[in-house]
Design a protein around this motif. Sequence first.
Motif, mmCIF file in Angstrom:
data_model
loop_
_atom_site.group_PDB
_atom_site.id
_atom_site.type_symbol
_atom_site.label_atom_id
_atom_site.label_comp_id
_atom_site.label_asym_id
_atom_site.label_seq_id
_atom_site.Cartn_x
_atom_site.Cartn_y
_atom_site.Cartn_z
ATOM 1 N N ILE A 16 0.839 -1.200 0.000
ATOM 2 C CA ILE A 16 0.000 0.000 0.000
ATOM 3 C C ILE A 16 0.876 1.253 0.000
ATOM 4 N N HIS A 17 1.873 1.300 0.876
ATOM 5 C CA HIS A 17 2.795 2.438 0.874
ATOM 6 C C HIS A 17 3.586 2.505 -0.433
ATOM 7 N N PHE A 18 4.002 1.340 -0.923
ATOM 8 C CA PHE A 18 4.830 1.316 -2.125
ATOM 9 C C PHE A 18 4.074 1.849 -3.335
ATOM 10 N N ILE A 19 2.823 1.428 -3.504
ATOM 11 C CA ILE A 19 2.044 1.857 -4.666
ATOM 12 C C ILE A 19 1.751 3.356 -4.605
ATOM 13 N N LEU A 20 1.430 3.860 -3.429
ATOM 14 C CA LEU A 20 1.115 5.286 -3.318
ATOM 15 C C LEU A 20 2.267 6.156 -3.805
ATOM 16 N N SER A 59 5.258 4.934 -5.427
ATOM 17 C CA SER A 59 5.859 4.539 -6.708
ATOM 18 C C SER A 59 5.050 5.072 -7.883
ATOM 19 N N THR A 60 3.733 5.146 -7.733
ATOM 20 C CA THR A 60 2.916 5.746 -8.796
ATOM 21 C C THR A 60 3.264 7.218 -8.969
ATOM 22 N N ALA A 115 3.130 16.879 -29.387
ATOM 23 C CA ALA A 115 2.248 15.806 -28.910
ATOM 24 C C ALA A 115 2.794 15.194 -27.624
ATOM 25 N N THR A 116 4.098 14.898 -27.576
ATOM 26 C CA THR A 116 4.668 14.325 -26.359
ATOM 27 C C THR A 116 4.662 15.324 -25.212
ATOM 28 N N ASP A 117 4.798 16.603 -25.520
ATOM 29 C CA ASP A 117 4.734 17.619 -24.457
ATOM 30 C C ASP A 117 3.362 17.638 -23.795
ATOM 31 N N ALA A 118 2.302 17.520 -24.597
ATOM 32 C CA ALA A 118 0.943 17.532 -24.034
ATOM 33 C C ALA A 118 0.728 16.326 -23.123
ATOM 34 N N VAL A 119 1.158 15.160 -23.591
ATOM 35 C CA VAL A 119 1.007 13.961 -22.760
ATOM 36 C C VAL A 119 1.869 14.067 -21.509
ATOM 37 N N GLY A 120 3.063 14.599 -21.645
ATOM 38 C CA GLY A 120 3.947 14.744 -20.495
ATOM 39 C C GLY A 120 3.395 15.690 -19.446
ATOM 40 N N VAL A 121 2.790 16.794 -19.864
ATOM 41 C CA VAL A 121 2.191 17.732 -18.909
ATOM 42 C C VAL A 121 1.045 17.075 -18.146
ATOM 43 N N CYS A 122 0.239 16.287 -18.822
ATOM 44 C CA CYS A 122 -0.864 15.584 -18.141
ATOM 45 C C CYS A 122 -0.335 14.610 -17.093
ATOM 46 N N LEU A 123 0.736 13.894 -17.429
ATOM 47 C CA LEU A 123 1.290 12.945 -16.472
ATOM 48 C C LEU A 123 1.907 13.653 -15.269
ATOM 49 N N ILE A 124 2.563 14.776 -15.494
ATOM 50 C CA ILE A 124 3.147 15.524 -14.373
ATOM 51 C C ILE A 124 2.055 16.090 -13.475
ATOM 52 N N ALA A 125 0.979 16.597 -14.077
ATOM 53 C CA ALA A 125 -0.136 17.104 -13.274
ATOM 54 C C ALA A 125 -0.758 15.989 -12.443
ATOM 55 N N PHE A 126 -0.878 14.817 -13.051
ATOM 56 C CA PHE A 126 -1.416 13.692 -12.286
ATOM 57 C C PHE A 126 -0.478 13.296 -11.149
ATOM 58 N N SER A 127 0.819 13.328 -11.378
ATOM 59 C CA SER A 127 1.763 12.963 -10.321
ATOM 60 C C SER A 127 1.670 13.928 -9.140
ATOM 61 N N ILE A 128 1.442 15.208 -9.417
ATOM 62 C CA ILE A 128 1.282 16.173 -8.323
ATOM 63 C C ILE A 128 0.024 15.858 -7.515
ATOM 64 N N GLY A 129 -1.074 15.592 -8.205
ATOM 65 C CA GLY A 129 -2.299 15.219 -7.496
ATOM 66 C C GLY A 129 -2.137 13.926 -6.726
ATOM 67 N N ASN A 130 -1.393 12.971 -7.296
ATOM 68 C CA ASN A 130 -1.142 11.710 -6.608
ATOM 69 C C ASN A 130 -0.332 11.932 -5.336
ATOM 70 N N GLY A 131 0.658 12.807 -5.389
ATOM 71 C CA GLY A 131 1.436 13.091 -4.190
ATOM 72 C C GLY A 131 0.597 13.732 -3.100
ATOM 73 N N LEU A 132 -0.277 14.666 -3.487
ATOM 74 C CA LEU A 132 -1.160 15.289 -2.497
ATOM 75 C C LEU A 132 -2.121 14.265 -1.891
ATOM 76 N N TYR A 133 -2.629 13.376 -2.731
ATOM 77 C CA TYR A 133 -3.541 12.343 -2.224
ATOM 78 C C TYR A 133 -2.818 11.407 -1.257
#
Length: 585
Positions: free
Chosen positions: A230-234, A236-237, A255-273
């Motif tokens: 549980i700790h690892f997945i939170l 590592s994701t 195209a890769t920049d757009a996908v990369g920005v979405c993934l970085i935004a998700f990683s920030i939200g994942n860290g806050l969660y």
Amino acid sequence: MGATDPAVEERENKGEKLGREREETEEKQREVKSVEEEEEESKDKDEVNHHRFLASLNRLNPTNPLRIIFNNGGGSRFTTPSPNLAQPLRSSSRAPPPMQTPPTRAQPPEEPQPPPSPSPSSPPPPRQHQSRSLFTPTPQETLASLNSTKYTNKFFLLLFVLHKVVAIGFVCFLVFRGVQGLIGSNGSVKRKEQKILKFLLPQVEAASLLSIILAFSWQMAFRIWPDFMIHFILWSTFLMSLSSGILLLCFQMPATDAVGVCLIAFSIGNGLYACWVTRRIKFCSKILVKSLEPVSKFSDLNLPTYYMLAAGFLWMSLWIFGVIGALNFYFPPLVIIALVLSLAWTTEVMRNVVNLTVSRVVALFYLRGMQSSTRFSFQRALSRNLGSACLGSLFVPTIEALRILARGLNLLKGEDEFMFCCANCCLKLMTFIFEHGNGWAFVQIAAYGKGFVRASQDTWKLFEAADMVEIVDADITSSICFLTGICSGCVCVIVAAAWTHTVYKPFTATISLLAFFIGYLMTRISMALPHACVSCYYACYAENQESRFFDKTIKDRQALIRNGRVVVATTPRVRRFLAEPAQPA
């Protein structure tokens, strides 16, 4: 004297004749009575033997195959015979008939006298209770409800079957168009398809194989080290999504920049969660460890997952060729979007088939102490309960998305009147949705064969009756399973994007999206097993809290919540001050 002798002899002869006839009649009655008593004794003996047999079966273990078969065939529980079983039903010795003295003189037959009318003061004669059965079974819950033969949600079952027939036919047609363009044409279409087969197909197939390996690895790791994972997945994701986003930004293409920005935004939200749910991790780990204990009792419980992963890999391989053929068809973007949606629904149904199979096996173990057949449960999930799996596959992801939206609006509304109104509307919608459709319904669908909506309502009522709404609402198991799929998708993105950027840069963004999508879907299928185990633990505990399979983990959590020592951040709901009009000052 001599004149009267013949008359006297005639009367004596008649009297002897009547006496003999009476004796013959009484003898026949005695024979008939003896035959009836023998028949009753034989019936009583059979009945006693039958109930002794039931008593011997009642002492068997509930998981004994003989008792399970007898329960399913008989439709009722065993009844425990009384301790006076050894006493005879009736006295087997019959009283000898009274001695009949031959009459020396003919007596006139007595006329039948009417029975005396009972006086008001005299008590009524006691009734003789005659029953055919010695033991009256008490009404108990039967096992028939566990073997429902009805098909659930037939409309969505037919809709999914029709969708699959159309999808298979259309994908085969697109594959034919792709082969036709590759062989029959000589212009730009042929060169384009050759380029796709050379620079796109190997990476996508590699992403499919990598996703299967990750899916097996995640499930095994969760079964062996549930607390650590549980700790690892939170985290590592968070790291994998951030790394894949940075990698795509480094390619410096739009195209890769757009996908990369979405993934970085998700990683920030994942860290806050991950920081937000820190206080809930300990309890979630305890529940996950406890809920995975029955898995070791069923050696073949992973087989449905393997079957679905194999079927998913085969269908994705054919689906990729269909995507390639769609580039040689009308409106390629719309066709590819339709194929993506079809694949998402299909893999979600596969995941819920595994969910239903595991839920039935584990739920019957919790509720009845039975070790049911995994194969039989898998067949039920693919036939009678498939309609509910199709319906749940459409609505449960939408419900989860609305759940996240409701939480976000509740946190952001503040003093803004517009946000306040939006939050109020969304929270009311969430209340209605959670009453009529939720992911916990699959337990009762699998165990009792209910429809999706009814199972959702009944499960939520059980949670409300057991005072477990706050606990199940704060559970993060579904989020952990979702993040596990995201982590696999990000790993596939890193591998496929680096490979594609090396061999053919224009396909980097497209292959990155396909690899992420495939890795996410395949991992979600494998994570259905731990998710189903946790759902069964909560739902079965709410139904039978006194079962010996449950410890005091949930009761202790409820006591802490009531005492105010634990603050549970639940899904926002319509509060009383939103529903009631404001009181004038």
